[in-house]
Design a protein around this motif. Structure first.
Motif, PDB file in Angstrom:
ATOM      1  N   LEU A   3     -12.275  60.684  -4.914  1.00 14.18           N
ATOM      2  CA  LEU A   3     -11.461  60.297  -6.060  1.00 14.18           C
ATOM      3  C   LEU A   3     -12.359  60.081  -7.267  1.00 14.18           C
ATOM      4  O   LEU A   3     -13.452  59.514  -7.141  1.00 14.18           O
ATOM      5  CB  LEU A   3     -10.685  59.005  -5.749  1.00 14.18           C
ATOM      6  N   VAL A   4     -11.902  60.506  -8.441  1.00 10.35           N
ATOM      7  CA  VAL A   4     -12.623  60.266  -9.692  1.00 10.35           C
ATOM      8  C   VAL A   4     -11.726  59.448 -10.626  1.00 10.35           C
ATOM      9  O   VAL A   4     -10.603  59.860 -10.951  1.00 10.35           O
ATOM     10  CB  VAL A   4     -13.024  61.584 -10.376  1.00 10.35           C
ATOM     11  N   LEU A   5     -12.212  58.289 -11.048  1.00 11.13           N
ATOM     12  CA  LEU A   5     -11.561  57.471 -12.075  1.00 11.13           C
ATOM     13  C   LEU A   5     -12.262  57.774 -13.391  1.00 11.13           C
ATOM     14  O   LEU A   5     -13.425  57.414 -13.574  1.00 11.13           O
ATOM     15  CB  LEU A   5     -11.682  55.979 -11.734  1.00 11.13           C
ATOM     16  N   ASP A   6     -11.571  58.449 -14.314  1.00 12.72           N
ATOM     17  CA  ASP A   6     -12.215  58.999 -15.508  1.00 12.72           C
ATOM     18  C   ASP A   6     -11.614  58.371 -16.762  1.00 12.72           C
ATOM     19  O   ASP A   6     -10.456  58.627 -17.114  1.00 12.72           O
ATOM     20  CB  ASP A   6     -12.019  60.515 -15.536  1.00 12.72           C
ATOM     21  N   ALA A   7     -12.386  57.520 -17.439  1.00  7.39           N
ATOM     22  CA  ALA A   7     -11.924  56.849 -18.660  1.00  7.39           C
ATOM     23  C   ALA A   7     -12.612  57.383 -19.909  1.00  7.39           C
ATOM     24  O   ALA A   7     -12.589  56.738 -20.953  1.00  7.39           O
ATOM     25  CB  ALA A   7     -12.143  55.341 -18.537  1.00  7.39           C
ATOM     26  N   ARG A   8     -13.193  58.570 -19.827  1.00 11.20           N
ATOM     27  CA  ARG A   8     -13.897  59.105 -21.007  1.00 11.20           C
ATOM     28  C   ARG A   8     -12.972  59.305 -22.197  1.00 11.20           C
ATOM     29  O   ARG A   8     -13.381  59.153 -23.357  1.00 11.20           O
ATOM     30  CB  ARG A   8     -14.566  60.435 -20.642  1.00 11.20           C
ATOM     31  N   ALA A   9     -11.706  59.629 -21.955  1.00 12.09           N
ATOM     32  CA  ALA A   9     -10.784  59.914 -23.055  1.00 12.09           C
ATOM     33  C   ALA A   9     -10.525  58.687 -23.925  1.00 12.09           C
ATOM     34  O   ALA A   9     -10.157  58.830 -25.092  1.00 12.09           O
ATOM     35  CB  ALA A   9      -9.463  60.445 -22.503  1.00 12.09           C
ATOM     36  N   LEU A  10     -10.715  57.486 -23.389  1.00 12.06           N
ATOM     37  CA  LEU A  10     -10.498  56.285 -24.199  1.00 12.06           C
ATOM     38  C   LEU A  10     -11.489  56.210 -25.358  1.00 12.06           C
ATOM     39  O   LEU A  10     -11.176  55.693 -26.421  1.00 12.06           O
ATOM     40  CB  LEU A  10     -10.605  55.035 -23.335  1.00 12.06           C
ATOM     41  N   ALA A  11     -12.687  56.740 -25.165  1.00 10.93           N
ATOM     42  CA  ALA A  11     -13.699  56.718 -26.214  1.00 10.93           C
ATOM     43  C   ALA A  11     -13.814  58.041 -26.946  1.00 10.93           C
ATOM     44  O   ALA A  11     -14.130  58.092 -28.135  1.00 10.93           O
ATOM     45  CB  ALA A  11     -15.063  56.341 -25.629  1.00 10.93           C
ATOM     46  N   GLN A  12     -13.523  59.145 -26.256  1.00 15.04           N
ATOM     47  CA  GLN A  12     -13.787  60.471 -26.813  1.00 15.04           C
ATOM     48  C   GLN A  12     -12.538  61.265 -27.146  1.00 15.04           C
ATOM     49  O   GLN A  12     -12.629  62.352 -27.709  1.00 15.04           O
ATOM     50  CB  GLN A  12     -14.639  61.275 -25.820  1.00 15.04           C
ATOM     51  N   GLY A  13     -11.344  60.774 -26.794  1.00 15.90           N
ATOM     52  CA  GLY A  13     -10.133  61.527 -27.020  1.00 15.90           C
ATOM     53  C   GLY A  13      -9.841  62.475 -25.864  1.00 15.90           C
ATOM     54  O   GLY A  13     -10.653  62.664 -24.948  1.00 15.90           O
ATOM     55  N   LEU A  14      -8.662  63.121 -25.921  1.00 13.06           N
ATOM     56  CA  LEU A  14      -8.224  63.972 -24.822  1.00 13.06           C
ATOM     57  C   LEU A  14      -9.118  65.183 -24.614  1.00 13.06           C
ATOM     58  O   LEU A  14      -9.125  65.768 -23.524  1.00 13.06           O
ATOM     59  CB  LEU A  14      -6.781  64.430 -25.062  1.00 13.06           C
ATOM     60  N   ALA A  15      -9.878  65.559 -25.638  1.00  9.65           N
ATOM     61  CA  ALA A  15     -10.773  66.714 -25.481  1.00  9.65           C
ATOM     62  C   ALA A  15     -11.765  66.503 -24.344  1.00  9.65           C
ATOM     63  O   ALA A  15     -12.226  67.472 -23.722  1.00  9.65           O
ATOM     64  CB  ALA A  15     -11.520  66.977 -26.785  1.00  9.65           C
ATOM     65  N   ALA A  16     -12.081  65.233 -24.050  1.00  8.56           N
ATOM     66  CA  ALA A  16     -13.035  64.939 -22.979  1.00  8.56           C
ATOM     67  C   ALA A  16     -12.510  65.371 -21.618  1.00  8.56           C
ATOM     68  O   ALA A  16     -13.299  65.562 -20.681  1.00  8.56           O
ATOM     69  CB  ALA A  16     -13.356  63.444 -22.967  1.00  8.56           C
ATOM     70  N   LEU A  17     -11.188  65.546 -21.499  1.00  8.35           N
ATOM     71  CA  LEU A  17     -10.601  65.867 -20.203  1.00  8.35           C
ATOM     72  C   LEU A  17     -10.384  67.363 -20.004  1.00  8.35           C
ATOM     73  O   LEU A  17      -9.917  67.783 -18.950  1.00  8.35           O
ATOM     74  CB  LEU A  17      -9.262  65.137 -20.047  1.00  8.35           C
ATOM     75  N   GLN A  18     -10.704  68.153 -21.030  1.00  2.00           N
ATOM     76  CA  GLN A  18     -10.470  69.596 -20.920  1.00  2.00           C
ATOM     77  C   GLN A  18     -11.317  70.233 -19.828  1.00  2.00           C
ATOM     78  O   GLN A  18     -10.923  71.215 -19.217  1.00  2.00           O
ATOM     79  CB  GLN A  18     -10.741  70.273 -22.272  1.00  2.00           C
ATOM     80  N   GLN A  19     -12.508  69.677 -19.618  1.00  2.00           N
ATOM     81  CA  GLN A  19     -13.365  70.169 -18.541  1.00  2.00           C
ATOM     82  C   GLN A  19     -13.639  69.014 -17.583  1.00  2.00           C
ATOM     83  O   GLN A  19     -14.500  68.169 -17.835  1.00  2.00           O
ATOM     84  CB  GLN A  19     -14.683  70.742 -19.077  1.00  2.00           C
ATOM     85  N   PRO A  20     -12.901  68.939 -16.488  1.00  2.00           N
ATOM     86  CA  PRO A  20     -13.082  67.820 -15.558  1.00  2.00           C
ATOM     87  C   PRO A  20     -14.515  67.730 -15.037  1.00  2.00           C
ATOM     88  O   PRO A  20     -15.220  68.734 -14.932  1.00  2.00           O
ATOM     89  CB  PRO A  20     -12.108  68.150 -14.425  1.00  2.00           C
ATOM     90  N   LEU A  21     -14.910  66.518 -14.680  1.00  2.00           N
ATOM     91  CA  LEU A  21     -16.284  66.301 -14.218  1.00  2.00           C
ATOM     92  C   LEU A  21     -16.650  67.197 -13.044  1.00  2.00           C
ATOM     93  O   LEU A  21     -17.776  67.686 -12.966  1.00  2.00           O
ATOM     94  CB  LEU A  21     -16.470  64.834 -13.811  1.00  2.00           C
ATOM     95  N   TRP A  22     -15.720  67.397 -12.130  1.00  2.00           N
ATOM     96  CA  TRP A  22     -16.077  68.124 -10.916  1.00  2.00           C
ATOM     97  C   TRP A  22     -16.411  69.587 -11.185  1.00  2.00           C
ATOM     98  O   TRP A  22     -16.998  70.257 -10.336  1.00  2.00           O
ATOM     99  CB  TRP A  22     -14.978  67.996  -9.878  1.00  2.00           C
ATOM    100  N   THR A  23     -16.047  70.110 -12.384  1.00  2.15           N
ATOM    101  CA  THR A  23     -16.384  71.503 -12.717  1.00  2.15           C
ATOM    102  C   THR A  23     -17.763  71.627 -13.346  1.00  2.15           C
ATOM    103  O   THR A  23     -18.268  72.753 -13.484  1.00  2.15           O
ATOM    104  CB  THR A  23     -15.347  72.086 -13.688  1.00  2.15           C
ATOM    105  N   TRP A  24     -18.373  70.517 -13.733  1.00  2.00           N
ATOM    106  CA  TRP A  24     -19.673  70.589 -14.403  1.00  2.00           C
ATOM    107  C   TRP A  24     -20.717  71.175 -13.449  1.00  2.00           C
ATOM    108  O   TRP A  24     -20.887  70.715 -12.313  1.00  2.00           O
ATOM    109  CB  TRP A  24     -20.132  69.206 -14.846  1.00  2.00           C
ATOM    110  N   GLY A  25     -21.432  72.175 -13.913  1.00  2.00           N
ATOM    111  CA  GLY A  25     -22.511  72.761 -13.121  1.00  2.00           C
ATOM    112  C   GLY A  25     -22.054  73.636 -11.984  1.00  2.00           C
ATOM    113  O   GLY A  25     -22.870  74.113 -11.195  1.00  2.00           O
ATOM    114  N   GLN A  26     -20.749  73.882 -11.867  1.00  2.00           N
ATOM    115  CA  GLN A  26     -20.247  74.706 -10.771  1.00  2.00           C
ATOM    116  C   GLN A  26     -20.252  76.176 -11.188  1.00  2.00           C
ATOM    117  O   GLN A  26     -19.908  76.512 -12.320  1.00  2.00           O
ATOM    118  CB  GLN A  26     -18.826  74.274 -10.402  1.00  2.00           C
TER     119      GLN A  26
END
Length: 381
Positions: free
Chosen positions: A102-125
């Motif tokens: 499970l990933v609890l992702d609160a990046r959008a609270l500081a960075q806006g919805l754009a932060a969620l366009q590329q979920p963490l689990w896709t980074w480096g894949q």
């Protein structure tokens, strides 16, 4: 409450990644950690900003003080530091996310919805890779659709927009604003509830959920929302004046404070007997809640004169004998000393480095075991 058997904790074996700052995601992660999940908190290299939220304690000699509140919110978690702007760190975080349930992702609270366009689990894949994604809860201010979705906010503004602020405070001037942590706790509990339910139904349900902090705050203010009439806010009635009954106040005694709530005529008569003014119990000016609210200034002046004449315990005994609702309002020192809390281990040790202090145990229960009775908060990394 006994120290739980670690092997029996309801969420043992679950691996959770917590990303982003603020009380909401931290409290959601705390709920998982205190019920046995492995929770990995990701912080920027300089540390989460809430590490500087007062009150502060010194982890050890020679170290800068850190937040006791932050420590309580982050008991029993692991801490890792990573810079998402660095490609190597991004790839490492992506690998870490893919290893979690499970990933609890609160990046959008500081960075806006754009932060969620590329979920963490896709980074480096690698492109085209078919790795099953972990389940995720994304924290947003107003959801990911609707007219407010791109607005920036704070816990306080979400609470105000939910209707939980307007009716509290003096008639003139600004309303009373509670501490932001209140809204964060509500939102964190909402995220935890969603995540646990989703995990239980993971074979059939969605794998991504979007939480609106504003909607979470709204879920606890149905009464206030119901008082809004004619598409406009009802007027603020003043300090300790709510709804259509009176008195509902916290009053100063000779040695502390006591809370009272007067709803029925019988309760009003009991209060009048307790303060030595039985004739007011049959005075038609005060028969109903709205009647008493119309004479709130007179009632408040009377109570403020008489309540300092006795101790809190004396008033509690007298009001209870007269069948009037009353509650002792302790100071923080008195609260920590009360036997009812000590017997139930309501306050448990929290460690941060070499420092130790007490904080409240989680009030939730999952199965027979847990939550953990306190724990250690990790220093950065």
């Amino acid at each position: 409450m006994q120290e739980p058997d670690m092997a029996q904790l309801a969420l043992k074996g679950l691996r959770v990644l917590e990303v982003g700052g603020g009380a909401a995601v931290a409290y959601a992660g705390k709920l998982f950690a205190d019920f046995g999940a492995e929770v990995i908190k990701v912080e920027p290299p300089q540390g989460d900003a809430w590490r500087q939220m007062p009150p502060l304690v010194a982890p050890q000699d020679g170290m800068a003080p850190e937040s006791a509140l932050f420590a309580w919110l982050n008991t029993n978690k692991r801490s890792v530091a990573a810079d998402a702007a660095q490609p190597a760190d991004r790839a490492w975080l992506g690998t870490l996310a893919r290893s979690c349930d499970l990933v609890l992702d609160a990046r959008a609270l500081a960075q806006g919805l754009a932060a969620l366009q590329q979920p963490l689990w896709t980074w480096g894949q690698a492109a085209g890779a078919a790795t099953p994604p972990p389940m995720g809860v994304d924290f947003t201010w107003f959801g990911d659709s609707g007219p407010y979705k791109d607005f920036a906010a704070t816990d306080a503004t979400c609470r105000a927009l939910a209707g939980a602020v307007h009716g509290s405070g003096p008639v003139e001037g600004a309303p009373h604003m509670p501490h932001d942590v209140h809204t964060g706790i509500v939102a964190g509990l909402g995220a935890f509830t969603v995540a646990v339910a989703a995990w239980m139904g993971r074979s059939q349900g969605s794998r991504r959920y979007v939480l609106s902090v504003q909607e979470a705050a709204f879920s606890v203010v149905e009464m206030e929302a119901g008082l809004v009439q004619d598409k406009a806010h009802a007027p603020r009635l003043g300090v300790n004046r709510f709804c259509t009954t009176h008195p509902a106040s916290i009053l100063q005694t000779s040695d502390g404070w006591i809370g009272i709530f007067t709803n029925t005529l019988a309760q009003w008569a009991g209060l009048c007997d307790a303060i030595g003014r039985p004739e007011l119990g049959s005075d038609p000016r005060f028969f109903s809640g709205p009647d008493r609210m119309a004479h709130a200034d007179l009632i408040d002046a009377l109570l403020k004169d008489v309540f300092p004449s006795r101790s809190t315990q004396e008033w509690f005994a007298l009001l209870t004998a007269n069948k009037h609702p009353a509650v002792i309002v302790p100071t923080m020192a008195q609260l920590l000393e009360q036997a009812v809390h000590r017997e139930r281990k309501a306050f448990v040790p929290v460690q941060l480095g070499a420092a130790q202090f007490e904080g409240p145990v989680l009030p939730q229960r999952l199965d027979a075991a847990g939550p953990l009775l306190g724990g250690r908060a990790r220093l950065l990394g």
